[in-house]
Motif scaffolding. Structure first.
Motif, PDB file in Angstrom:
ATOM      1  N   ILE A  64       0.847  -1.190   0.000  1.00  0.00           N
ATOM      2  CA  ILE A  64       0.000   0.000   0.000  1.00  0.00           C
ATOM      3  C   ILE A  64       0.887   1.246   0.000  1.00  0.00           C
ATOM      4  N   PRO A  65       0.625   2.223  -0.837  1.00  0.00           N
ATOM      5  CA  PRO A  65       1.478   3.421  -0.871  1.00  0.00           C
ATOM      6  C   PRO A  65       1.538   4.126   0.487  1.00  0.00           C
ATOM      7  N   ARG A  66       2.747   4.458   0.894  1.00  0.00           N
ATOM      8  CA  ARG A  66       2.934   5.143   2.173  1.00  0.00           C
ATOM      9  C   ARG A  66       2.260   6.513   2.167  1.00  0.00           C
ATOM     10  N   GLU A  67       2.238   7.166   1.006  1.00  0.00           N
ATOM     11  CA  GLU A  67       1.632   8.498   0.936  1.00  0.00           C
ATOM     12  C   GLU A  67       0.162   8.465   1.300  1.00  0.00           C
ATOM     13  N   LEU A  68      -0.523   7.371   0.939  1.00  0.00           N
ATOM     14  CA  LEU A  68      -1.939   7.255   1.256  1.00  0.00           C
ATOM     15  C   LEU A  68      -2.155   7.178   2.765  1.00  0.00           C
ATOM     16  N   LEU A  69      -1.314   6.417   3.452  1.00  0.00           N
ATOM     17  CA  LEU A  69      -1.438   6.305   4.900  1.00  0.00           C
ATOM     18  C   LEU A  69      -1.054   7.607   5.590  1.00  0.00           C
TER      19      LEU A  69
END
Length: 301
Positions: free
Chosen positions: A191-196
């Motif tokens: 999962i993209p870190r930017e989303l979290l």
């Protein structure tokens, strides 16, 4: 000709592709053809015994003893539903089906719940010894079930869980968790870190982040894991023979008990085996879209 004009590429000019590209395409085409042939043969290998089992479940004991299910292809009048009527009237078989559901459903839900929480923790939370603990979890994948039967039997006997449904559920949960944690941790890590980080900036805590962001994105992987875990528990016989209550066995053990000393109770075995096979098939086809999405997700990332 001006200096800004480009020379057309060989592909744009209609030049033939290089030999290496043609060889790669031919290899891929041959691989796809071999895969289709394998799937067709595997489907036939699975389908023919299934058809035989289905027909046998509608044959009377006399018809089964006289020739078998293949003779009914020319004599369909010998088919009858008496076997299923006797099966549904058999309290041992019907009770074993309910006991199997009581084992498979909790064992699947526990593995999915605990595996999802642990996979998220190993993927996105920093805590002391995280990498070493994950290595231990991966190492548990190679531990065979047979190694744990005797020590776990002694432990369950000491704490009063031997020959109980709870003991069987705990055993299946314990041995299903390492694979669940390994699978979901690797999926959640993609999962993209930017989303979290964006969700954290909006004020989402870890629990809200897990339930509102991670779980929806990990739905295909969780569904695939649930199908595998349910099939493993439903079709299990070894653990059920050792840990389940002999008076309330799962369907696999109940069918095995129908094997007599001088013959098989085929009029009960055939319809019972077919019913025990139908339930996993229904579960698989009900979640096949999520299963395919979960399998393909790892291929496209």
């Amino acid at each position: 000709m001006s200096g800004t004009e480009r020379t057309p590429s060989p592909a744009a000019a209609g030049a033939p592709r290089p030999a290496s590209a043609r060889s790669v395409s031919a290899t891929l085409a041959a691989g796809a053809l071999a895969l289709r042939v394998f799937l067709i043969l595997a489907g036939l290998f699975w389908l023919l015994p299934t058809i035989g089992l289905l027909i046998s479940s509608f044959l009377s004991p006399a018809g089964l003893n006289e020739g078998g299910w293949w003779e009914t292809l020319t004599a369909p009048s010998r088919l009858t539903s008496d076997n299923y009527e006797r099966l549904l009237a058999n309290e041992t078989i019907t009770g074993s089906l309910l006991n199997t559901v009581a084992i498979a459903v909790p064992a699947t839900l526990l593995v999915l719940t605990l595996g999802a929480f642990a996979g998220y923790a190993f993927a996105w939370l920093d805590f002391p010894g995280r990498d070493w603990l994950f290595l231990i979890v991966v190492g548990l994948l190679v531990v065979p079930v047979q190694v744990a039967l005797i020590p776990v039997s002694e432990l369950f006997g000491t704490i009063g869980l031997f020959e109980t449904t709870a003991g069987v559920v705990l055993f299946h949960t314990a041995f299903g968790l390492p694979f669940a944690v390994f699978l979901l941790r690797n999926f959640f890590a993609e999962i993209p870190r930017e989303l979290l980080e964006a969700a954290r900036l909006d004020g989402a805590g870890e629990l809200r982040l897990f339930t509102r962001v991670v779980l929806p994105l990990g739905g295909p992987a969780i569904a695939s894991l649930g199908i595998f875990q349910f099939l493993w528990v439903w079709n299990d016989m070894l653990v059920a023979l050792v840990f389940a209550d002999s008076a309330r066995p799962p369907i696999t053990v109940a069918l095995q008990q129908q094997v007599r000393q001088f013959g098989n109770n085929i009029d009960v075995l055939a319809p019972g085996a077919f019913l025990s096979m139908v339930v996993p098939l229904v579960v698989f086809f009900a979640f096949q879209r999520q299963f395919v999405s979960g399998v393909m997700a790892g291929a496209i990332k």
